[in-house]
Design a protein around this motif. Sequence first.
Motif, PDB file in Angstrom:
ATOM      1  N   ILE A   1       0.828  -1.202   0.000  1.00  0.00           N
ATOM      2  CA  ILE A   1       0.000   0.000   0.000  1.00  0.00           C
ATOM      3  C   ILE A   1       0.866   1.256   0.000  1.00  0.00           C
ATOM      4  O   ILE A   1       0.441   2.300   0.471  1.00  0.00           O
ATOM      5  N   SER A   2       2.049   1.151  -0.576  1.00  0.00           N
ATOM      6  CA  SER A   2       2.924   2.323  -0.622  1.00  0.00           C
ATOM      7  C   SER A   2       2.312   3.446  -1.444  1.00  0.00           C
ATOM      8  O   SER A   2       2.600   4.624  -1.212  1.00  0.00           O
ATOM      9  N   TYR A   3       1.453   3.086  -2.410  1.00  0.00           N
ATOM     10  CA  TYR A   3       0.823   4.108  -3.240  1.00  0.00           C
ATOM     11  C   TYR A   3      -0.143   4.983  -2.441  1.00  0.00           C
ATOM     12  O   TYR A   3      -0.564   6.041  -2.909  1.00  0.00           O
ATOM     13  N   MET A   4      -0.500   4.543  -1.225  1.00  0.00           N
ATOM     14  CA  MET A   4      -1.375   5.345  -0.376  1.00  0.00           C
ATOM     15  C   MET A   4      -0.611   6.444   0.360  1.00  0.00           C
ATOM     16  O   MET A   4      -1.213   7.370   0.893  1.00  0.00           O
ATOM     17  N   LYS A   5       0.707   6.351   0.386  1.00  0.00           N
ATOM     18  CA  LYS A   5       1.524   7.326   1.102  1.00  0.00           C
ATOM     19  C   LYS A   5       1.837   8.504   0.186  1.00  0.00           C
ATOM     20  O   LYS A   5       2.899   8.583  -0.429  1.00  0.00           O
ATOM     21  N   ARG A   6       0.909   9.433   0.102  1.00  0.00           N
ATOM     22  CA  ARG A   6       1.031  10.521  -0.853  1.00  0.00           C
ATOM     23  C   ARG A   6       1.236  11.881  -0.194  1.00  0.00           C
ATOM     24  O   ARG A   6       1.302  12.900  -0.878  1.00  0.00           O
ATOM     25  N   GLY A   7       1.291  11.918   1.128  1.00  0.00           N
ATOM     26  CA  GLY A   7       1.545  13.175   1.808  1.00  0.00           C
ATOM     27  C   GLY A   7       0.279  13.952   2.110  1.00  0.00           C
ATOM     28  O   GLY A   7      -0.756  13.774   1.460  1.00  0.00           O
ATOM     29  N   GLY A   8       0.389  14.826   3.085  1.00  0.00           N
ATOM     30  CA  GLY A   8      -0.771  15.577   3.542  1.00  0.00           C
ATOM     31  C   GLY A   8      -1.346  16.504   2.493  1.00  0.00           C
ATOM     32  O   GLY A   8      -2.570  16.695   2.433  1.00  0.00           O
ATOM     33  N   ALA A   9      -0.487  17.095   1.650  1.00  0.00           N
ATOM     34  CA  ALA A   9      -0.973  18.047   0.654  1.00  0.00           C
ATOM     35  C   ALA A   9      -1.926  17.376  -0.335  1.00  0.00           C
ATOM     36  O   ALA A   9      -2.934  17.965  -0.740  1.00  0.00           O
ATOM     37  N   PHE A  10      -1.605  16.137  -0.710  1.00  0.00           N
ATOM     38  CA  PHE A  10      -2.464  15.413  -1.650  1.00  0.00           C
ATOM     39  C   PHE A  10      -3.849  15.179  -1.052  1.00  0.00           C
ATOM     40  O   PHE A  10      -4.870  15.453  -1.686  1.00  0.00           O
ATOM     41  N   TYR A  11      -3.887  14.683   0.162  1.00  0.00           N
ATOM     42  CA  TYR A  11      -5.170  14.376   0.786  1.00  0.00           C
ATOM     43  C   TYR A  11      -5.960  15.642   1.112  1.00  0.00           C
ATOM     44  O   TYR A  11      -7.196  15.635   1.052  1.00  0.00           O
ATOM     45  N   ARG A  12      -5.265  16.713   1.421  1.00  0.00           N
ATOM     46  CA  ARG A  12      -5.971  17.985   1.630  1.00  0.00           C
ATOM     47  C   ARG A  12      -6.604  18.467   0.336  1.00  0.00           C
ATOM     48  O   ARG A  12      -7.725  19.000   0.340  1.00  0.00           O
ATOM     49  N   ASN A  13      -5.907  18.281  -0.783  1.00  0.00           N
ATOM     50  CA  ASN A  13      -6.459  18.671  -2.075  1.00  0.00           C
ATOM     51  C   ASN A  13      -7.680  17.820  -2.430  1.00  0.00           C
ATOM     52  O   ASN A  13      -8.694  18.337  -2.911  1.00  0.00           O
ATOM     53  N   VAL A  14      -7.579  16.503  -2.185  1.00  0.00           N
ATOM     54  CA  VAL A  14      -8.721  15.614  -2.426  1.00  0.00           C
ATOM     55  C   VAL A  14      -9.922  16.063  -1.600  1.00  0.00           C
ATOM     56  O   VAL A  14     -11.046  16.168  -2.108  1.00  0.00           O
ATOM     57  N   TRP A  15      -9.673  16.335  -0.331  1.00  0.00           N
ATOM     58  CA  TRP A  15     -10.765  16.728   0.557  1.00  0.00           C
ATOM     59  C   TRP A  15     -11.347  18.082   0.158  1.00  0.00           C
ATOM     60  O   TRP A  15     -12.577  18.276   0.209  1.00  0.00           O
ATOM     61  N   ALA A  16     -10.487  19.014  -0.251  1.00  0.00           N
ATOM     62  CA  ALA A  16     -10.968  20.339  -0.649  1.00  0.00           C
ATOM     63  C   ALA A  16     -11.867  20.259  -1.875  1.00  0.00           C
ATOM     64  O   ALA A  16     -12.823  21.037  -2.011  1.00  0.00           O
ATOM     65  N   LEU A  17     -11.572  19.335  -2.790  1.00  0.00           N
ATOM     66  CA  LEU A  17     -12.418  19.149  -3.961  1.00  0.00           C
ATOM     67  C   LEU A  17     -13.684  18.372  -3.630  1.00  0.00           C
ATOM     68  O   LEU A  17     -14.760  18.641  -4.171  1.00  0.00           O
ATOM     69  N   MET A  18     -13.557  17.379  -2.733  1.00  0.00           N
ATOM     70  CA  MET A  18     -14.692  16.524  -2.402  1.00  0.00           C
ATOM     71  C   MET A  18     -15.747  17.216  -1.567  1.00  0.00           C
ATOM     72  O   MET A  18     -16.944  17.022  -1.784  1.00  0.00           O
ATOM     73  N   LEU A  19     -15.307  18.025  -0.590  1.00  0.00           N
ATOM     74  CA  LEU A  19     -16.243  18.551   0.395  1.00  0.00           C
ATOM     75  C   LEU A  19     -17.392  19.349  -0.225  1.00  0.00           C
ATOM     76  O   LEU A  19     -18.560  19.102   0.112  1.00  0.00           O
ATOM     77  N   PRO A  20     -17.129  20.302  -1.139  1.00  0.00           N
ATOM     78  CA  PRO A  20     -18.275  21.019  -1.734  1.00  0.00           C
ATOM     79  C   PRO A  20     -19.204  20.093  -2.515  1.00  0.00           C
ATOM     80  O   PRO A  20     -20.417  20.299  -2.526  1.00  0.00           O
ATOM     81  N   ILE A  21     -18.627  19.074  -3.171  1.00  0.00           N
ATOM     82  CA  ILE A  21     -19.457  18.135  -3.931  1.00  0.00           C
ATOM     83  C   ILE A  21     -20.301  17.300  -2.983  1.00  0.00           C
ATOM     84  O   ILE A  21     -21.488  17.050  -3.236  1.00  0.00           O
ATOM     85  N   ILE A  22     -19.695  16.869  -1.873  1.00  0.00           N
ATOM     86  CA  ILE A  22     -20.438  16.106  -0.863  1.00  0.00           C
ATOM     87  C   ILE A  22     -21.591  16.945  -0.319  1.00  0.00           C
ATOM     88  O   ILE A  22     -22.733  16.480  -0.227  1.00  0.00           O
ATOM     89  N   LEU A  23     -21.282  18.180   0.054  1.00  0.00           N
ATOM     90  CA  LEU A  23     -22.322  19.047   0.623  1.00  0.00           C
ATOM     91  C   LEU A  23     -23.427  19.317  -0.377  1.00  0.00           C
ATOM     92  O   LEU A  23     -24.612  19.305  -0.032  1.00  0.00           O
ATOM     93  N   GLN A  24     -23.039  19.561  -1.648  1.00  0.00           N
ATOM     94  CA  GLN A  24     -24.052  19.798  -2.680  1.00  0.00           C
ATOM     95  C   GLN A  24     -24.963  18.592  -2.831  1.00  0.00           C
ATOM     96  O   GLN A  24     -26.188  18.713  -2.831  1.00  0.00           O
ATOM     97  N   ASN A  25     -24.360  17.411  -2.968  1.00  0.00           N
ATOM     98  CA  ASN A  25     -25.155  16.196  -3.143  1.00  0.00           C
ATOM     99  C   ASN A  25     -25.993  15.885  -1.899  1.00  0.00           C
ATOM    100  O   ASN A  25     -27.134  15.416  -2.004  1.00  0.00           O
TER     101      ASN A  25
END
Length: 463
Positions: free
Chosen positions: A2-26
């Motif tokens: 699962i080394s591909y899961m180790k992408r650093g905090g910036a990556f996951y923050r970017n994923v979350w920043a994109l996901m959150l408005p879509i989650i809230l909208q839906n």
Amino acid sequence: MISYMKRGGAFYRNVWALMLPIILQNLITTSLGLIDTFMVGSLGEAPLAAVTLANLPVFVMELVIFGLQSGSSVLISQYWGKRDTDQINRVVGITFYVAGTIAVIFALLMFFLPVPLMRLLTNNQNLAELAAGYARIVGFSYLFNSITGVYVGAHRSMENPQLGLIIFSISMGTNTLLNWVFIFGRLGAPALGVIGAALATLISRIIEFIIMAAYALINRRFRLRFSLLLRPGSALLGSFIHFSSPVIFNETMWGLGTSLYKVIMGHMADSTEILAAYAISGNIEQICTVVIFAMAATSSIITGREIGAGHTDTVYDVCRCLAMLSFLCGVTMGVFMIVFTRAFLAPVVYPMFGLSAHASQISTMMLTFIGAILGLRAFNSTNIVGVLRGGGDVRAAMMIDLIPMWFVALPLASLFGLVLCWGIFWVYVGMIMESVTKFFMGMIRFQSRAWIHDVTIPSVTVT
């Protein structure tokens, strides 16, 4: 492993920043949709089943528009990775024309031929007549919604999902309020029942279009340039057709196939109870899957952006991470759905909708099936809508999405429900084979890495 899961905090923050408005909208739109269903359901099982039936053509049209959005996002997200806003304007222009034309055709069909259209979907004459009145009005709402959806979808592909959250939250809030007014006759308005629900939808779609148009005029991050909207250029037009037509066909056929599940149910014994249960379970399902669909949309944005920016050497591991996140979300939400349904929905919520005991049992069974395979559905959604389409592999995505439905699940559901008459339980057994088959086909394509394509055309080559 699962080394591909180790992408650093910036990556996951970017994923979350994109996901959150879509989650809230839906979440907002599906939650308010559930409230709307509750309002209509309070009129009885027949009005609820009729609205569900009347929304089948609308559902197909929405998926065609979604196909346009998804097809254009293949190009827009990669052009956004290159920061080529001229080409994005041209893509948006083409999508406006196509979406508007499709919406006009659907609106005219639902206005002039509502009864024959509804009779194709059910052999229950009372339901067909009741659904026709709703369909005649609600069809025109998508003349406005189609254009708004294209514009909002373009901004989502450019990492601005907040716009959709704002516009559709206002629209759905307005729709809910107007449903309360027109369905039940509040604030001095007449009680219009099912017709009132259609009228509320039409007015709310007009309001969302006005908000979208006002934003487009003042937005500086991405300016609409009308000279480019009107002149896409032959090279880009060809590219749009090449990448969008399979996606449009994919979504149209997937929507038609999904509607055929409901048609099968509409021709079974106890069709009114089955369709009412399906309306309730469908709304609950949408609420429980908002994270999954947000993950798929986010994956499409990130995949296209990474390829457009030239990061083709690392995009595979990025997408492996996104697919695993989606699968884990699906498993978690599936367990929650099953427990929540049996512990709370069945004893507390279903009686509030006026469902009969038999309809309540059917709805519980439906949600149990959905929860059991939600992990597979989550992977399939991210893989097909996010990774394969984001990578420009639209034809493979189309095949993986449609073959399991049309050649496995629909034949089995028809056999079990209409030929052998085994009941709705076995219809759902046939339906879940779609997700199982799709998972294995999609995994093979994902691991091949053959889906990584740069689909952009330099602006200087466009005439």
